[in-house]
Design a protein around this motif. Sequence first.
Motif, PDB file in Angstrom:
ATOM      1  N   LYS A  36       0.847  -1.185   0.000  1.00 24.11           N
ATOM      2  CA  LYS A  36       0.000   0.000   0.000  1.00 24.11           C
ATOM      3  C   LYS A  36       0.882   1.235   0.000  1.00 24.11           C
ATOM      4  CE  LYS A  36      -4.169  -1.614   2.241  1.00 24.11           C
ATOM      5  NZ  LYS A  36      -5.077  -1.405   3.367  1.00 24.11           N
ATOM      6  N   SER A  37       0.341   2.324  -0.492  1.00 24.53           N
ATOM      7  CA  SER A  37       1.103   3.563  -0.506  1.00 24.53           C
ATOM      8  C   SER A  37       1.161   4.156   0.897  1.00 24.53           C
ATOM      9  CB  SER A  37       0.467   4.562  -1.470  1.00 24.53           C
ATOM     10  OG  SER A  37      -0.762   5.002  -0.951  1.00 24.53           O
ATOM     11  N   LEU A  38       2.077   5.072   1.080  1.00 22.20           N
ATOM     12  CA  LEU A  38       2.243   5.713   2.380  1.00 22.20           C
ATOM     13  C   LEU A  38       0.992   6.487   2.778  1.00 22.20           C
ATOM     14  CD1 LEU A  38       4.140   6.367   4.722  1.00 22.20           C
ATOM     15  CD2 LEU A  38       4.926   8.333   3.418  1.00 22.20           C
ATOM     16  N   GLU A  39       0.348   7.134   1.811  1.00 21.41           N
ATOM     17  CA  GLU A  39      -0.866   7.899   2.094  1.00 21.41           C
ATOM     18  C   GLU A  39      -1.986   7.009   2.634  1.00 21.41           C
ATOM     19  OE1 GLU A  39      -1.451  11.183   2.079  1.00 21.41           O
ATOM     20  OE2 GLU A  39       0.680  11.431   1.685  1.00 21.41           O
ATOM     21  N   ASP A  40      -2.047   5.751   2.182  1.00 23.20           N
ATOM     22  CA  ASP A  40      -3.088   4.842   2.660  1.00 23.20           C
ATOM     23  C   ASP A  40      -2.833   4.393   4.088  1.00 23.20           C
ATOM     24  OD1 ASP A  40      -4.371   5.003   0.258  1.00 23.20           O
ATOM     25  OD2 ASP A  40      -3.426   3.192  -0.576  1.00 23.20           O
ATOM     26  N   MET A  41      -1.577   4.440   4.521  1.00 15.94           N
ATOM     27  CA  MET A  41      -1.232   3.961   5.857  1.00 15.94           C
ATOM     28  C   MET A  41      -1.248   5.065   6.913  1.00 15.94           C
ATOM     29  SD  MET A  41       1.709   1.134   5.248  1.00 15.94           S
ATOM     30  CE  MET A  41       2.688   1.926   3.990  1.00 15.94           C
ATOM     31  N   LEU A  42      -1.242   6.340   6.496  1.00 12.28           N
ATOM     32  CA  LEU A  42      -1.205   7.437   7.460  1.00 12.28           C
ATOM     33  C   LEU A  42      -2.567   7.690   8.083  1.00 12.28           C
ATOM     34  CD1 LEU A  42       1.034  10.091   5.720  1.00 12.28           C
ATOM     35  CD2 LEU A  42       1.609   8.673   7.650  1.00 12.28           C
ATOM     36  N   VAL A  43      -2.545   8.059   9.347  1.00  6.40           N
ATOM     37  CA  VAL A  43      -3.756   8.420  10.074  1.00  6.40           C
ATOM     38  C   VAL A  43      -3.492   9.766  10.739  1.00  6.40           C
ATOM     39  CG1 VAL A  43      -5.315   7.780  11.943  1.00  6.40           C
ATOM     40  CG2 VAL A  43      -4.351   6.015  10.494  1.00  6.40           C
ATOM     41  N   TYR A  44      -4.460  10.669  10.691  1.00 11.22           N
ATOM     42  CA  TYR A  44      -4.337  12.005  11.259  1.00 11.22           C
ATOM     43  C   TYR A  44      -5.300  12.153  12.427  1.00 11.22           C
ATOM     44  CZ  TYR A  44      -2.231  12.738   6.682  1.00 11.22           C
ATOM     45  OH  TYR A  44      -1.462  12.629   5.573  1.00 11.22           O
ATOM     46  N   VAL A  45      -5.042  13.170  13.237  1.00 15.83           N
ATOM     47  CA  VAL A  45      -5.900  13.484  14.370  1.00 15.83           C
ATOM     48  C   VAL A  45      -6.612  14.801  14.068  1.00 15.83           C
ATOM     49  CG1 VAL A  45      -5.965  13.968  16.842  1.00 15.83           C
ATOM     50  CG2 VAL A  45      -4.323  12.338  15.943  1.00 15.83           C
ATOM     51  N   ASP A  46      -7.946  14.818  14.224  1.00 12.41           N
ATOM     52  CA  ASP A  46      -8.689  16.047  13.941  1.00 12.41           C
ATOM     53  C   ASP A  46      -8.716  16.945  15.178  1.00 12.41           C
ATOM     54  OD1 ASP A  46     -10.497  14.794  15.605  1.00 12.41           O
ATOM     55  OD2 ASP A  46     -12.141  14.769  14.179  1.00 12.41           O
ATOM     56  N   ALA A  47      -9.426  18.040  15.105  1.00 12.86           N
ATOM     57  CA  ALA A  47      -9.460  19.030  16.184  1.00 12.86           C
ATOM     58  C   ALA A  47     -10.091  18.476  17.460  1.00 12.86           C
ATOM     59  CB  ALA A  47     -10.236  20.262  15.739  1.00 12.86           C
ATOM     60  N   ASN A  48     -10.950  17.468  17.348  1.00 15.35           N
ATOM     61  CA  ASN A  48     -11.608  16.885  18.513  1.00 15.35           C
ATOM     62  C   ASN A  48     -10.826  15.724  19.104  1.00 15.35           C
ATOM     63  OD1 ASN A  48     -13.765  18.665  18.187  1.00 15.35           O
ATOM     64  ND2 ASN A  48     -14.758  17.289  16.753  1.00 15.35           N
ATOM     65  N   PRO A  55      -6.040  14.825   5.852  1.00 13.10           N
ATOM     66  CA  PRO A  55      -4.932  15.633   6.363  1.00 13.10           C
ATOM     67  C   PRO A  55      -5.439  16.919   7.034  1.00 13.10           C
ATOM     68  CG  PRO A  55      -4.562  15.035   4.067  1.00 13.10           C
ATOM     69  CD  PRO A  55      -5.945  14.611   4.412  1.00 13.10           C
ATOM     70  N   PRO A  56      -4.679  17.448   7.980  1.00 15.80           N
ATOM     71  CA  PRO A  56      -5.140  18.624   8.733  1.00 15.80           C
ATOM     72  C   PRO A  56      -5.439  19.840   7.863  1.00 15.80           C
ATOM     73  CG  PRO A  56      -3.160  17.712   9.724  1.00 15.80           C
ATOM     74  CD  PRO A  56      -3.405  16.956   8.469  1.00 15.80           C
ATOM     75  N   HIS A  57      -4.682  20.051   6.796  1.00 12.45           N
ATOM     76  CA  HIS A  57      -4.923  21.236   5.991  1.00 12.45           C
ATOM     77  C   HIS A  57      -6.187  21.123   5.141  1.00 12.45           C
ATOM     78  CE1 HIS A  57      -2.687  18.616   3.239  1.00 12.45           C
ATOM     79  NE2 HIS A  57      -3.241  19.291   2.255  1.00 12.45           N
ATOM     80  N   LEU A  58      -6.764  19.919   5.020  1.00  8.68           N
ATOM     81  CA  LEU A  58      -8.000  19.736   4.272  1.00  8.68           C
ATOM     82  C   LEU A  58      -9.220  19.556   5.170  1.00  8.68           C
ATOM     83  CD1 LEU A  58      -6.764  17.304   1.472  1.00  8.68           C
ATOM     84  CD2 LEU A  58      -7.104  19.759   1.327  1.00  8.68           C
ATOM     85  N   GLN A  59      -8.994  19.487   6.479  1.00  9.91           N
ATOM     86  CA  GLN A  59     -10.105  19.275   7.403  1.00  9.91           C
ATOM     87  C   GLN A  59     -10.923  20.536   7.533  1.00  9.91           C
ATOM     88  OE1 GLN A  59      -8.620  17.904  11.149  1.00  9.91           O
ATOM     89  NE2 GLN A  59      -7.745  16.053  10.294  1.00  9.91           N
ATOM     90  N   GLN A  60     -12.248  20.366   7.632  1.00 12.67           N
ATOM     91  CA  GLN A  60     -13.161  21.477   7.871  1.00 12.67           C
ATOM     92  C   GLN A  60     -13.157  21.743   9.366  1.00 12.67           C
ATOM     93  OE1 GLN A  60     -15.325  23.085   5.699  1.00 12.67           O
ATOM     94  NE2 GLN A  60     -14.528  22.037   3.896  1.00 12.67           N
ATOM     95  N   THR A  61     -12.644  22.881   9.775  1.00 12.55           N
ATOM     96  CA  THR A  61     -12.609  23.194  11.198  1.00 12.55           C
ATOM     97  C   THR A  61     -13.620  24.281  11.496  1.00 12.55           C
ATOM     98  OG1 THR A  61     -10.868  24.814  10.843  1.00 12.55           O
ATOM     99  CG2 THR A  61     -10.176  22.594  11.451  1.00 12.55           C
TER     100      THR A  61
END
Length: 140
Positions: A36-48, A55-61
Amino acid sequence: MADSYSKKENNKKKVKKLQDKLLRRNDRKVNNNKGKSLEDMLVYVDANGNLTSVPPHLQQTETPVKASRRDTENTNGVSTGTITFMQEKGFGFITEDITRDNVFFNFDINNTEFKKNCKVSFKKETSAKGFRASDMIIIN
């Protein structure tokens, strides 16, 4: 000669164990995460604090509605608050009415007109350690 009952049971257990092992192997092959690609394996944390794949820069905050510094001051830069803490050494803290922020202030030891829970108006100045109150006036 015929096998005893316990030998037959042990042989059944071995065959069952081998079958389970083969099923797990096949399941691992089907659900393989390798390649799998690296993007498929990454997990991000949102504001909550929840895990997400966005990704954080694409999250609706949603920005919380909080009074800005400009809203707390009048046109002449005067804020109001209540004295919540005073020390005999000549300093204390004022809690602003709108933002509920604590603002540090100094006062003259001989000047006894400032008391705890007294309403005051003041100008906020920035100092090295944060905000500081100046030009304090008691409001009745």
